[in-house]
Design a protein around this motif. Structure first.
Motif, mmCIF file in Angstrom:
data_model
loop_
_atom_site.group_PDB
_atom_site.id
_atom_site.type_symbol
_atom_site.label_atom_id
_atom_site.label_comp_id
_atom_site.label_asym_id
_atom_site.label_seq_id
_atom_site.Cartn_x
_atom_site.Cartn_y
_atom_site.Cartn_z
ATOM 1 N N VAL A 260 0.856 -1.191 0.000
ATOM 2 C CA VAL A 260 0.000 0.000 0.000
ATOM 3 C C VAL A 260 0.890 1.239 0.000
ATOM 4 O O VAL A 260 1.778 1.386 0.843
ATOM 5 N N MET A 261 0.626 2.126 -0.946
ATOM 6 C CA MET A 261 1.392 3.375 -1.101
ATOM 7 C C MET A 261 0.399 4.539 -1.056
ATOM 8 O O MET A 261 -0.540 4.580 -1.852
ATOM 9 N N ILE A 262 0.590 5.460 -0.108
ATOM 10 C CA ILE A 262 -0.350 6.569 0.058
ATOM 11 C C ILE A 262 0.390 7.905 -0.056
ATOM 12 O O ILE A 262 1.160 8.268 0.838
ATOM 13 N N PRO A 263 0.172 8.649 -1.139
ATOM 14 C CA PRO A 263 0.757 9.992 -1.232
ATOM 15 C C PRO A 263 0.023 10.955 -0.297
ATOM 16 O O PRO A 263 -1.195 10.847 -0.108
ATOM 17 N N PHE A 264 0.745 11.884 0.287
ATOM 18 C CA PHE A 264 0.145 12.920 1.121
ATOM 19 C C PHE A 264 1.100 14.104 1.144
ATOM 20 O O PHE A 264 2.215 14.037 0.606
ATOM 21 N N SER A 265 0.678 15.200 1.732
ATOM 22 C CA SER A 265 1.540 16.368 1.858
ATOM 23 C C SER A 265 1.571 16.829 3.308
ATOM 24 O O SER A 265 0.559 17.296 3.839
ATOM 25 N N GLY A 266 2.729 16.695 3.932
ATOM 26 C CA GLY A 266 2.880 17.169 5.302
ATOM 27 C C GLY A 266 2.660 18.676 5.402
ATOM 28 O O GLY A 266 2.085 19.174 6.372
ATOM 29 N N ALA A 267 3.098 19.400 4.360
ATOM 30 C CA ALA A 267 2.928 20.857 4.364
ATOM 31 C C ALA A 267 1.451 21.236 4.317
ATOM 32 O O ALA A 267 1.005 22.153 5.031
ATOM 33 N N LEU A 268 0.682 20.524 3.493
ATOM 34 C CA LEU A 268 -0.760 20.786 3.408
ATOM 35 C C LEU A 268 -1.443 20.460 4.738
ATOM 36 O O LEU A 268 -2.248 21.248 5.247
ATOM 37 N N GLU A 269 -1.109 19.296 5.299
ATOM 38 C CA GLU A 269 -1.739 18.888 6.559
ATOM 39 C C GLU A 269 -1.388 19.861 7.683
ATOM 40 O O GLU A 269 -2.226 20.145 8.546
ATOM 41 N N GLN A 270 -0.158 20.402 7.661
ATOM 42 C CA GLN A 270 0.247 21.366 8.680
ATOM 43 C C GLN A 270 -0.558 22.660 8.542
ATOM 44 O O GLN A 270 -0.981 23.260 9.541
ATOM 45 N N ALA A 271 -0.799 23.076 7.298
ATOM 46 C CA ALA A 271 -1.598 24.290 7.061
ATOM 47 C C ALA A 271 -3.023 24.111 7.576
ATOM 48 O O ALA A 271 -3.612 25.033 8.155
ATOM 49 N N LEU A 272 -3.580 22.912 7.389
ATOM 50 C CA LEU A 272 -4.931 22.630 7.878
ATOM 51 C C LEU A 272 -4.969 22.615 9.401
ATOM 52 O O LEU A 272 -5.938 23.067 10.019
ATOM 53 N N LEU A 273 -3.903 22.095 10.007
ATOM 54 C CA LEU A 273 -3.821 22.042 11.470
ATOM 55 C C LEU A 273 -3.687 23.447 12.065
ATOM 56 O O LEU A 273 -4.266 23.743 13.114
#
Length: 395
Positions: A260-273
């Motif tokens: 299982v390979m899941i792309p995500f963006s730590g920068a995006l998630e940090q902005a949402l947080l």
């Protein structure tokens, strides 16, 4: 009189590598400065150090994160109880691993012991370029980083097996075929060591149930299930493009088929947080979604866990159990008396309550089932347990 044949339903459930239980953890693993602590902060809505230098994290940080489930949310809204208890995933942020960790480089042996304490792995792969976030090897290469991580885990497993093979060999030499358990363990460890020396991870190999029983005494680092997380820049994630994505997919197809390979963006998630009140608008403007829910639910399943629900006006609760758990053992999660005095489980499906609205209507529609001690619980079952402790003590 010959003994009765075992009922087919009473046969043992299939074995799998790893601990059997519900107090399981998933660890975030990667080389330094790939975004592990940022991801952990976003996942758990915490604020631990996430600085631009190797080994910013030294001692592992651990937290529980709620497992998102639309079924649980609907049941809470429908029954409106004062007590709402979801399922949780335990996540551990483990410091960066470097080449030579198995021989003590960096904070090697301590880090490897932290991985050993976990039951599954989020393998963090960095594909974003950022001159302000230095890479321990100088440049971004997620495939090299991944090979570094798992080469170190294999080396540590080989070291561990070498020491334990010597111990078990003495028992086998003394007992011979009389101790079949020790002989099986010895032969299984020899097989595992040979495969590791060929560059193969234990979890990728085929094992019989007897061999799995032997391996589960040792919980090798390379036996743990792995989910690959691809940490992208916000721009690349929103565009769904990055030069490494296809290369990683081809690498995993060749070296870890079915992974299982899941792309995500730590920068995006940090902005949402940082601005939760604007999160919905932020995502809509960029025509994208957060990947955290998928990452959490996938991690929960990788640990071999599922849950059933108990519902009512007082409480809606998700009870975490291992897959293949039988009804009496599931009842025991609620209270040990329920397992000792188990009579039956009254079961219906989430879809049934959504359609019919009340338990009485579910019964009237013939969707209410009575299940016995050999019933294997299914994810999302809604359950009432019938039990009688006094009857359970009688012989």
């Amino acid at each position: 009189m010959p003994p009765k044949k075992k009922d087919v339903a009473e046969e043992k459930s299939p074995l799998f590598l790893g601990r059997f239980g519900t107090s399981l953890k998933i660890g975030i693993v990667g080389v330094p400065n790939v975004g592990k602590s940022t991801f952990f902060n976003c996942l758990c809505k915490q604020s631990i150090p996430a600085e631009n230098f190797p080994f910013c994290t030294i001692d592992p940080n651990e937290s529980r994160v709620e497992v998102p489930d639309a079924r649980f949310d609907w049941l809470c809204n429908h029954f409106g109880p004062p007590s709402r208890v979801p399922a949780y995933l335990s996540v551990v942020d483990i410091a960066g691993l470097v080449r030579g960790a198995s021989e003590g480089e960096g904070l090697g042996n301590a880090f490897l012991s932290h991985i050993s304490a976990c039951d599954a792995i989020y393998s963090m792969m960095r594909v974003f370029d950022d001159p302000e976030v230095t890479h321990v090897d100088g440049d971004v290469d997620p495939i090299r980083d991944t090979e570094t991580i798992f080469a170190e885990l294999r080396l540590k497993d080989i070291e561990y097996l070498t020491n334990n093979i010597e111990k078990v060999s003495k028992v086998v030499a003394r007992m011979g075929d009389k101790d079949k358990v020790a002989k099986n363990e010895y032969e299984t460890m020899l097989k595992a060591k040979a495969l590791l020396e060929e560059g193969k991870d234990v979890r990728k190999c085929d094992w019989s149930n007897k061999e799995i029983e032997a391996l589960n005494k040792h919980l090798l680092l390379t036996s743990k299930p792995v989910i690959y997380l691809i940490n992208m820049s916000e721009k690349d994630y929103c565009k769904k493009k990055n030069k490494w994505l296809l290369k990683i997919k081809q690498y995993l197809d060749e070296n870890d088929p079915g992974a299982v390979m899941i792309p995500f963006s730590g920068a995006l998630e940090q902005a949402l947080l940082d601005e939760p009140e604007n999160a919905k608008t932020y995502l809509e403007e960029r025509k994208t979604t957060s990947a955290l829910s998928k990452i959490i639910t996938t991690g929960f399943k990788a640990l071999g866990l599922q849950y059933f629900f108990t519902v009512g006006a007082d409480e809606v609760r998700a009870w975490t159990i291992p897959r293949h758990t039988k009804a009496p053992q599931a009842a025991g999660k609620i209270h040990t008396d329920m397992e000792r005095g188990f009579i039956k489980a009254e079961v219906y499906l989430y879809d049934d309550i959504v359609e019919h609205k009340t338990e009485a209507a579910v019964k009237a529609a013939g969707r209410y089932r009575m299940e016995g001690k050999n019933y294997e619980m299914q994810d999302g079952d809604i359950v009432n347990i019938k039990f009688n402790v006094t009857d359970a003590k009688k012989k």
